[in-house]
Motif scaffolding. Structure first.
Motif, PDB file in Angstrom:
ATOM      1  N   LYS A  15      10.952  14.927  37.609  1.00 41.53           N
ATOM      2  CA  LYS A  15      10.477  14.032  38.672  1.00 41.53           C
ATOM      3  C   LYS A  15       8.981  14.245  38.894  1.00 41.53           C
ATOM      4  CE  LYS A  15      11.385  12.901  43.504  1.00 41.53           C
ATOM      5  NZ  LYS A  15      12.185  13.249  44.696  1.00 41.53           N
ATOM      6  N   GLY A  16       8.553  15.514  38.943  1.00 41.42           N
ATOM      7  CA  GLY A  16       7.135  15.818  39.129  1.00 41.42           C
ATOM      8  C   GLY A  16       6.280  15.304  37.990  1.00 41.42           C
ATOM      9  N   ILE A  17       6.761  15.483  36.762  1.00 36.96           N
ATOM     10  CA  ILE A  17       6.024  14.998  35.588  1.00 36.96           C
ATOM     11  C   ILE A  17       5.908  13.471  35.632  1.00 36.96           C
ATOM     12  CG2 ILE A  17       6.134  14.745  33.073  1.00 36.96           C
ATOM     13  CD1 ILE A  17       7.317  17.602  33.018  1.00 36.96           C
ATOM     14  N   GLY A  18       6.994  12.812  36.003  1.00 35.79           N
ATOM     15  CA  GLY A  18       6.959  11.351  36.128  1.00 35.79           C
ATOM     16  C   GLY A  18       5.954  10.896  37.176  1.00 35.79           C
ATOM     17  N   GLN A  19       5.893  11.608  38.296  1.00 34.96           N
ATOM     18  CA  GLN A  19       4.950  11.243  39.353  1.00 34.96           C
ATOM     19  C   GLN A  19       3.514  11.476  38.897  1.00 34.96           C
ATOM     20  OE1 GLN A  19       6.107  13.322  42.920  1.00 34.96           O
ATOM     21  NE2 GLN A  19       8.003  12.153  43.109  1.00 34.96           N
ATOM     22  N   ILE A  20       3.280  12.548  38.158  1.00 35.13           N
ATOM     23  CA  ILE A  20       1.929  12.808  37.647  1.00 35.13           C
ATOM     24  C   ILE A  20       1.529  11.716  36.661  1.00 35.13           C
ATOM     25  CG2 ILE A  20       0.567  14.381  36.205  1.00 35.13           C
ATOM     26  CD1 ILE A  20       2.206  16.681  37.544  1.00 35.13           C
ATOM     27  N   ILE A  21       2.451  11.320  35.800  1.00 35.26           N
ATOM     28  CA  ILE A  21       2.168  10.229  34.854  1.00 35.26           C
ATOM     29  C   ILE A  21       1.859   8.945  35.618  1.00 35.26           C
ATOM     30  CG2 ILE A  21       3.213   8.739  33.093  1.00 35.26           C
ATOM     31  CD1 ILE A  21       4.670  11.284  32.071  1.00 35.26           C
ATOM     32  N   LEU A  22       2.643   8.664  36.655  1.00 33.74           N
ATOM     33  CA  LEU A  22       2.406   7.479  37.480  1.00 33.74           C
ATOM     34  C   LEU A  22       1.018   7.511  38.110  1.00 33.74           C
ATOM     35  CD1 LEU A  22       3.588   4.900  38.886  1.00 33.74           C
ATOM     36  CD2 LEU A  22       4.261   6.421  40.742  1.00 33.74           C
ATOM     37  N   LEU A  23       0.631   8.658  38.651  1.00 28.67           N
ATOM     38  CA  LEU A  23      -0.700   8.778  39.257  1.00 28.67           C
ATOM     39  C   LEU A  23      -1.808   8.633  38.219  1.00 28.67           C
ATOM     40  CD1 LEU A  23       0.046  11.670  41.772  1.00 28.67           C
ATOM     41  CD2 LEU A  23      -0.529   9.310  42.364  1.00 28.67           C
ATOM     42  N   CYS A  24      -1.598   9.190  37.026  1.00 26.90           N
ATOM     43  CA  CYS A  24      -2.599   9.067  35.959  1.00 26.90           C
ATOM     44  C   CYS A  24      -2.741   7.620  35.491  1.00 26.90           C
ATOM     45  CB  CYS A  24      -2.240   9.979  34.786  1.00 26.90           C
ATOM     46  SG  CYS A  24      -2.472  11.722  35.129  1.00 26.90           S
ATOM     47  N   VAL A  25      -1.620   6.937  35.332  1.00 26.26           N
ATOM     48  CA  VAL A  25      -1.664   5.526  34.931  1.00 26.26           C
ATOM     49  C   VAL A  25      -2.379   4.707  36.007  1.00 26.26           C
ATOM     50  CG1 VAL A  25      -0.223   3.478  34.546  1.00 26.26           C
ATOM     51  CG2 VAL A  25       0.340   5.625  33.411  1.00 26.26           C
ATOM     52  N   PHE A  26      -2.071   4.985  37.261  1.00 36.37           N
ATOM     53  CA  PHE A  26      -2.725   4.278  38.368  1.00 36.37           C
ATOM     54  C   PHE A  26      -4.232   4.524  38.335  1.00 36.37           C
ATOM     55  CE2 PHE A  26      -3.940   3.578  42.777  1.00 36.37           C
ATOM     56  CZ  PHE A  26      -3.353   2.342  43.009  1.00 36.37           C
ATOM     57  N   SER A  27      -4.619   5.770  38.059  1.00 36.22           N
ATOM     58  CA  SER A  27      -6.038   6.109  37.968  1.00 36.22           C
ATOM     59  C   SER A  27      -6.714   5.351  36.819  1.00 36.22           C
ATOM     60  CB  SER A  27      -6.199   7.612  37.768  1.00 36.22           C
ATOM     61  OG  SER A  27      -7.547   7.954  37.612  1.00 36.22           O
ATOM     62  N   LEU A  28      -6.049   5.292  35.675  1.00 38.71           N
ATOM     63  CA  LEU A  28      -6.600   4.553  34.530  1.00 38.71           C
ATOM     64  C   LEU A  28      -6.765   3.069  34.849  1.00 38.71           C
ATOM     65  CD1 LEU A  28      -4.621   6.234  31.619  1.00 38.71           C
ATOM     66  CD2 LEU A  28      -7.067   6.466  32.109  1.00 38.71           C
ATOM     67  N   ILE A  29      -5.788   2.508  35.551  1.00 36.50           N
ATOM     68  CA  ILE A  29      -5.858   1.095  35.934  1.00 36.50           C
ATOM     69  C   ILE A  29      -7.049   0.852  36.861  1.00 36.50           C
ATOM     70  CG2 ILE A  29      -4.698  -0.733  37.253  1.00 36.50           C
ATOM     71  CD1 ILE A  29      -2.032   0.409  36.123  1.00 36.50           C
ATOM     72  N   MET A  30      -7.235   1.744  37.831  1.00 35.54           N
ATOM     73  CA  MET A  30      -8.350   1.585  38.770  1.00 35.54           C
ATOM     74  C   MET A  30      -9.689   1.748  38.059  1.00 35.54           C
ATOM     75  SD  MET A  30      -7.227   0.739  41.716  1.00 35.54           S
ATOM     76  CE  MET A  30      -5.909  -0.173  40.962  1.00 35.54           C
ATOM     77  N   ASN A  31      -9.773   2.692  37.118  1.00 29.89           N
ATOM     78  CA  ASN A  31     -11.010   2.860  36.352  1.00 29.89           C
ATOM     79  C   ASN A  31     -11.316   1.603  35.536  1.00 29.89           C
ATOM     80  OD1 ASN A  31     -11.717   5.464  37.180  1.00 29.89           O
ATOM     81  ND2 ASN A  31     -10.418   6.416  35.639  1.00 29.89           N
ATOM     82  N   LYS A  32     -10.299   1.027  34.925  1.00 34.31           N
ATOM     83  CA  LYS A  32     -10.489  -0.193  34.134  1.00 34.31           C
ATOM     84  C   LYS A  32     -10.903  -1.355  35.038  1.00 34.31           C
ATOM     85  CE  LYS A  32     -10.014  -0.816  30.139  1.00 34.31           C
ATOM     86  NZ  LYS A  32     -11.073  -0.740  29.129  1.00 34.31           N
ATOM     87  N   LEU A  33     -10.289  -1.449  36.220  1.00 40.03           N
ATOM     88  CA  LEU A  33     -10.629  -2.509  37.174  1.00 40.03           C
ATOM     89  C   LEU A  33     -12.099  -2.418  37.590  1.00 40.03           C
ATOM     90  CD1 LEU A  33      -9.602  -4.863  38.977  1.00 40.03           C
ATOM     91  CD2 LEU A  33      -9.136  -3.132  40.725  1.00 40.03           C
ATOM     92  N   VAL A  34     -12.547  -1.215  37.876  1.00 41.72           N
ATOM     93  CA  VAL A  34     -13.953  -1.021  38.258  1.00 41.72           C
ATOM     94  C   VAL A  34     -14.873  -1.398  37.105  1.00 41.72           C
ATOM     95  CG1 VAL A  34     -15.656   0.780  38.751  1.00 41.72           C
ATOM     96  CG2 VAL A  34     -13.531   0.704  40.046  1.00 41.72           C
TER      97      VAL A  34
END
Length: 123
Positions: free
Chosen positions: A6-25
């Motif tokens: 569960k923790g690994i999945g949440q970290i992956i989710l946060l990393c993907v979200f971060s990548l999306i925000m970086n791409k958006l910027v």
């Protein structure tokens, strides 16, 4: 084992979200870092209850607990720029000490405010 996954999945989710925000910027040519935009968006999503804290809490707690590891590359990078430290070492140390004190004071004040708010809610 389930908690670890569960923790690994949440970290992956946060990393993907971060990548999306970086791409958006990057696409929108904004002057704000993607990580800061991501924090703001996650805060808004949590406040509006679009996402629940349980969905990211375990992963976020682990990332915060290991935060010091993320500063090791920058500390090693300082060695590469010794000439700056020789020329401006006293000023650099002063800024580091001043900024550390400011961060500690702000963190303490914010933590105190949050603790008081939690006390009021539980009373």
């Amino acid at each position: 084992m389930v908690t670890i996954m569960k923790g690994i999945g949440q970290i992956i989710l946060l990393c993907v979200f971060s990548l999306i925000m970086n791409k958006l910027v990057e696409v929108l040519h904004w002057k704000i870092p993607g990580s800061i935009l991501g924090i703001i968006v996650i805060f808004i999503l949590l406040q509006t209850k679009i996402i629940r804290l349980e969905w990211i809490e375990l992963g976020a707690k682990w990332l915060l607990a290991e935060l010091l590891l993320f500063f090791i590359p920058s500390a090693v990078g300082i060695i590469k720029y010794q000439h700056i430290l020789v020329d401006n070492g006293v000023r650099v140390v002063f800024v580091i000490i001043l900024s550390t004190v400011a961060v500690m004071a702000c963190t303490g004040l914010l933590a105190n405010k949050i603790a008081k708010r939690k006390e009021q809610k539980s009373s």
